[in-house]
Design a protein around this motif. Structure first.
Motif, short mmCIF file in Angstrom:
data_model
loop_
_atom_site.label_atom_id
_atom_site.label_comp_id
_atom_site.label_asym_id
_atom_site.label_seq_id
_atom_site.Cartn_x
_atom_site.Cartn_y
_atom_site.Cartn_z
N ILE A 127 0.86 -1.19 0.00
CA ILE A 127 0.00 0.00 0.00
C ILE A 127 0.89 1.24 0.00
CG2 ILE A 127 -1.98 1.14 1.09
CD1 ILE A 127 -2.59 -1.69 0.20
N SER A 128 1.66 1.39 -1.06
CA SER A 128 2.55 2.56 -1.17
C SER A 128 2.83 2.84 -2.64
CB SER A 128 3.87 2.31 -0.42
OG SER A 128 4.57 1.23 -1.00
N GLY A 129 2.97 4.11 -2.96
CA GLY A 129 3.30 4.51 -4.32
C GLY A 129 2.16 4.45 -5.31
N GLY A 130 0.93 4.25 -4.80
CA GLY A 130 -0.19 4.11 -5.71
C GLY A 130 -1.40 4.93 -5.32
N VAL A 131 -2.59 4.45 -5.70
CA VAL A 131 -3.84 5.18 -5.50
C VAL A 131 -4.88 4.27 -4.85
CG1 VAL A 131 -5.63 6.56 -6.62
CG2 VAL A 131 -3.35 6.45 -7.64
N SER A 132 -5.59 4.79 -3.86
CA SER A 132 -6.65 4.04 -3.19
C SER A 132 -7.99 4.29 -3.87
CB SER A 132 -6.76 4.46 -1.72
OG SER A 132 -5.58 4.16 -1.02
N GLU A 133 -8.86 3.26 -3.82
CA GLU A 133 -10.25 3.36 -4.30
C GLU A 133 -10.30 4.00 -5.69
OE1 GLU A 133 -12.26 1.70 -2.77
OE2 GLU A 133 -11.78 1.71 -0.64
N HIS A 134 -9.64 3.36 -6.63
CA HIS A 134 -9.47 3.89 -7.98
C HIS A 134 -10.53 3.31 -8.92
CE1 HIS A 134 -7.21 5.87 -11.09
NE2 HIS A 134 -6.94 4.75 -11.74
N THR A 135 -11.42 4.18 -9.41
CA THR A 135 -12.55 3.74 -10.23
C THR A 135 -12.29 4.02 -11.71
OG1 THR A 135 -14.15 4.10 -8.45
CG2 THR A 135 -15.02 4.06 -10.70
N ILE A 136 -12.41 2.96 -12.51
CA ILE A 136 -12.25 3.05 -13.96
C ILE A 136 -13.49 2.48 -14.63
CG2 ILE A 136 -10.94 2.22 -15.97
CD1 ILE A 136 -9.28 4.12 -14.42
N CYS A 137 -14.00 3.18 -15.64
CA CYS A 137 -15.11 2.69 -16.47
C CYS A 137 -14.63 2.55 -17.91
CB CYS A 137 -16.29 3.64 -16.41
SG CYS A 137 -17.09 3.75 -14.79
N VAL A 138 -14.95 1.42 -18.53
CA VAL A 138 -14.53 1.17 -19.91
C VAL A 138 -15.66 0.50 -20.68
CG1 VAL A 138 -12.09 0.90 -19.27
CG2 VAL A 138 -13.57 -1.11 -19.39
N ASP A 139 -15.50 0.50 -22.00
CA ASP A 139 -16.33 -0.34 -22.87
C ASP A 139 -15.56 -1.64 -22.99
OD1 ASP A 139 -17.19 -1.70 -25.25
OD2 ASP A 139 -18.26 0.12 -25.81
N PHE A 140 -16.06 -2.69 -22.33
CA PHE A 140 -15.36 -3.96 -22.28
C PHE A 140 -16.12 -4.98 -23.13
CE2 PHE A 140 -14.37 -8.01 -19.94
CZ PHE A 140 -13.01 -8.03 -20.23
N ASN A 141 -15.59 -5.26 -24.29
CA ASN A 141 -16.27 -6.17 -25.23
C ASN A 141 -17.70 -5.73 -25.53
OD1 ASN A 141 -13.99 -7.84 -25.41
ND2 ASN A 141 -14.65 -9.08 -23.67
N GLY A 142 -17.89 -4.40 -25.67
CA GLY A 142 -19.20 -3.87 -25.99
C GLY A 142 -20.12 -3.66 -24.81
N ILE A 143 -19.63 -3.91 -23.59
CA ILE A 143 -20.45 -3.76 -22.39
C ILE A 143 -19.83 -2.69 -21.48
CG2 ILE A 143 -21.36 -4.92 -20.34
CD1 ILE A 143 -21.12 -7.55 -21.95
N LYS A 144 -20.66 -1.74 -21.03
CA LYS A 144 -20.18 -0.71 -20.11
C LYS A 144 -19.83 -1.38 -18.78
CE LYS A 144 -22.39 3.40 -21.98
NZ LYS A 144 -23.31 4.53 -21.71
N THR A 145 -18.56 -1.28 -18.41
CA THR A 145 -18.05 -2.02 -17.25
C THR A 145 -17.30 -1.08 -16.31
OG1 THR A 145 -17.83 -4.02 -18.60
CG2 THR A 145 -16.56 -3.94 -16.56
N LYS A 146 -17.50 -1.29 -15.01
CA LYS A 146 -16.82 -0.48 -14.01
C LYS A 146 -16.05 -1.37 -13.05
CE LYS A 146 -20.90 -0.41 -10.96
NZ LYS A 146 -21.88 0.42 -10.25
N VAL A 147 -14.89 -0.90 -12.62
CA VAL A 147 -14.13 -1.57 -11.56
C VAL A 147 -13.63 -0.51 -10.59
CG1 VAL A 147 -13.42 -3.53 -13.01
CG2 VAL A 147 -11.95 -1.53 -12.85
#
Length: 202
Positions: A127-147
């Motif tokens: 838990i160092s050098g990065g970002v917490s609770e990082h939300t990305i939304c993409v078009d994943f194989n034609g489906i709106k996907t969030k992580v």
């Protein structure tokens, strides 16, 4: 008014992330795979507020204490008794609107987990050098996907997912827990989405 998720990086709260119904999450995909009817009912038809469950509050507190300790006192408060019931609890709840309430036992259990993390240098180093609770939304194989990665170190190319468990954490039991909750599918989705968005291996 809730923030609407959009393709790309989203700076949203955990609540806003989970309230969105336009994008599919890891949990949505797993439920869709298991039971399409239940997925549709839960995702699009349900208007009920999620029932408070102690293990969800415990997990949320541990996540906050490890990943966003600057927000923990703003979002959580401890009721100094073992049972969250009765007139005294209702009065306490009314005095702290919008806060997640842990009873004394929940708080002590959570603090043991956090102390365990703090005592393990290998875990702290992740838990160092990065970002917490990082939300990305993409078009994943034609489906709106969030992580929403608990923690991601983009430069080093890894994602950390923090799990609390009521079960033992020996290798065999944890392997069974992973299988039961299909955490392997979650990991695969997070990895694919981040690789698609950032154009590098994770």
């Amino acid at each position: 008014m809730l923030v609407k998720l959009e393709l790309g990086i989203n700076y949203v709260s955990n609540f806003e992330y989970h309230q969105d119904k336009e994008y599919l999450s890891s949990s949505d995909y797993k439920l869709l795979l298991k039971d399409p009817g239940e997925f549709y009912k839960k995702k699009y038809l349900s208007t009920e507020k999620q029932e408070e469950k102690s293990y969800l509050i415990n997990g949320s507190y541990v996540h906050s204490a490890i990943l966003e300790p600057h927000l923990t006192d703003k979002e959580f408060i401890v009721y100094p008794e073992l049972r969250k019931a009765g007139a005294a609890y209702k009065a306490f709840e009314a005095m702290h609107p919008g806060k997640n309430i842990l009873n004394k036992g929940q708080f002590e259990s959570c603090r043991r987990i956090v102390r365990g993390y703090q005592a393990l240098p290998e875990a702290v180093a992740l838990i160092s050098g990065g970002v917490s609770e990082h939300t990305i939304c993409v078009d994943f194989n034609g489906i709106k996907t969030k992580v929403r990665a608990d923690y991601i170190n983009i430069e080093a190319g890894y994602i950390v997912d923090i799990k609390t468990s009521a079960y033992d954490v020996d290798v065999d039991t944890f392997r069974a827990t992973i299988e039961h909750w299909s955490y392997d599918l979650s990991a695969a989705l997070y990895k694919k989405v981040m690789e698609q968005f950032y154009g590098k291996k994770f």
